[in-house]
Write a protein that holds these residues in place. Structure first.
Motif, PDB file in Angstrom:
ATOM      1  N   TYR A 117       0.872  -1.291   0.046  1.00 15.93           N
ATOM      2  CA  TYR A 117      -0.049   0.039  -0.021  1.00 15.93           C
ATOM      3  C   TYR A 117       0.991   1.313  -0.030  1.00 15.93           C
ATOM      4  O   TYR A 117       1.817   1.458   0.856  1.00 15.93           O
ATOM      5  CB  TYR A 117      -0.936  -0.050   1.267  1.00 15.93           C
ATOM      6  N   ALA A 119       0.872   5.162   0.430  1.00 17.55           N
ATOM      7  CA  ALA A 119      -0.108   5.895   0.875  1.00 17.55           C
ATOM      8  C   ALA A 119       0.416   7.564   1.210  1.00 17.55           C
ATOM      9  O   ALA A 119       1.581   7.696   1.056  1.00 17.55           O
ATOM     10  CB  ALA A 119      -0.495   5.550   2.434  1.00 17.55           C
ATOM     11  N   ARG A 159      -8.422   2.439  -0.365  1.00 23.19           N
ATOM     12  CA  ARG A 159      -7.912   2.767   0.973  1.00 23.19           C
ATOM     13  C   ARG A 159      -8.108   1.605   1.855  1.00 23.19           C
ATOM     14  O   ARG A 159      -7.436   1.087   2.665  1.00 23.19           O
ATOM     15  CB  ARG A 159      -8.455   3.867   1.497  1.00 23.19           C
ATOM     16  N   GLU A 163      -5.525  -0.795   3.718  1.00 20.47           N
ATOM     17  CA  GLU A 163      -5.540  -0.585   5.177  1.00 20.47           C
ATOM     18  C   GLU A 163      -5.804  -1.955   5.723  1.00 20.47           C
ATOM     19  O   GLU A 163      -5.651  -2.470   6.826  1.00 20.47           O
ATOM     20  CB  GLU A 163      -6.406   0.526   5.865  1.00 20.47           C
ATOM     21  N   THR A 164      -6.636  -2.866   5.208  1.00 22.65           N
ATOM     22  CA  THR A 164      -6.691  -4.327   5.682  1.00 22.65           C
ATOM     23  C   THR A 164      -6.209  -5.298   5.066  1.00 22.65           C
ATOM     24  O   THR A 164      -6.131  -6.356   5.839  1.00 22.65           O
ATOM     25  CB  THR A 164      -8.384  -4.365   5.668  1.00 22.65           C
ATOM     26  N   ALA A 169       3.071  -1.143   4.244  1.00 24.45           N
ATOM     27  CA  ALA A 169       2.625  -0.012   3.784  1.00 24.45           C
ATOM     28  C   ALA A 169       3.979   1.044   3.757  1.00 24.45           C
ATOM     29  O   ALA A 169       4.926   0.829   4.411  1.00 24.45           O
ATOM     30  CB  ALA A 169       1.593   0.810   4.478  1.00 24.45           C
ATOM     31  N   GLU A 171       4.818   5.170   3.047  1.00 20.97           N
ATOM     32  CA  GLU A 171       4.386   6.332   3.108  1.00 20.97           C
ATOM     33  C   GLU A 171       5.065   7.416   2.244  1.00 20.97           C
ATOM     34  O   GLU A 171       6.281   7.133   2.253  1.00 20.97           O
ATOM     35  CB  GLU A 171       4.201   6.986   4.570  1.00 20.97           C
TER      36      GLU A 171
END
Length: 200
Positions: A117, A119, A159, A163-164, A169, A171
């Protein structure tokens, strides 16, 4: 020695978060690995191109939503993506822009891949999309137009997946150098060991 099958890295990210930059950095930081990226949106773009329609984000979103609804299948791209992956000779295949939970199991988990992910805040992503438009309707967009695009059906689940369901992740609200450092840390921790294991 490389794995018999390419290592799958799938990215999930809202627009402007840095999926393309992640691919560029992976290729830069792993120069001895053949890395090929495959975009989920390319299939929709090809259909629009064939039909002579504008490749705008809204058209891509509406087409994807209509076809998924017509066939009652949110994972309808899975088969096409599997065929594309099978034809690729590479050490690593990056699946660029996974959007549906139904795509995770067959394309990532069953291939012992990793879901990342990427983000970034809405403000950061809006600024990037204005500066580096990917589709025809992103050039000179207003904040209201950006928010409208954020609420298009294929964008909504991104998202939640990140997140799940993501394994890791990264950033990306800062500089390119900061993102490169985080990408290097991710590759060192989660990707290079896979190749070392296959060589031992």
């Amino acid at each position: 020695m490389t794995p018999r099958k390419p290592l799958i890295i799938a990215t999930v990210a809202e627009k402007g978060a840095g999926k393309g930059l992640f691919i560029q950095l992976a290729q830069k930081l792993l120069p001895d690995k053949k890395i090929v990226s495959v975009r989920f949106s390319d299939i929709w773009r090809e259909i629009l191109h064939t039909l002579g329609k504008e490749e705008s984000r809204e058209n891509i979103s509406n087409l994807a939503t209509a076809i998924r609804a017509l066939f009652h299948d949110d994972g309808i791209l899975v088969g096409a993506m599997q065929k594309r992956i099978a034809d690729i000779d590479a050490d690593i295949v990056i699946l660029d822009g996974l959007r549906k939970p139904e795509e995770v199991e067959p394309l990532v988990r069953e291939n012992s891949g990793i879901l990342v992910y990427i983000a970034a805040s809405p403000a950061t992503r809006f600024a990037r999309r204005r500066e580096h438009a990917e589709t025809t309707d992103e050039k000179g967009m207003t904040r209201e137009q950006f928010t409208h695009q954020e609420n298009l059906a294929p964008e909504i689940s991104i998202r939640a997946i990140g997140e799940t369901m993501a394994d890791e992740a990264i950033e990306n609200n800062g500089t390119v150098e900061e993102f490169e450092k985080r990408t290097r840390q991710f590759l060192d921790a989660h990707i290079l060991p896979r190749f070392k294991d296959s060589e031992s």
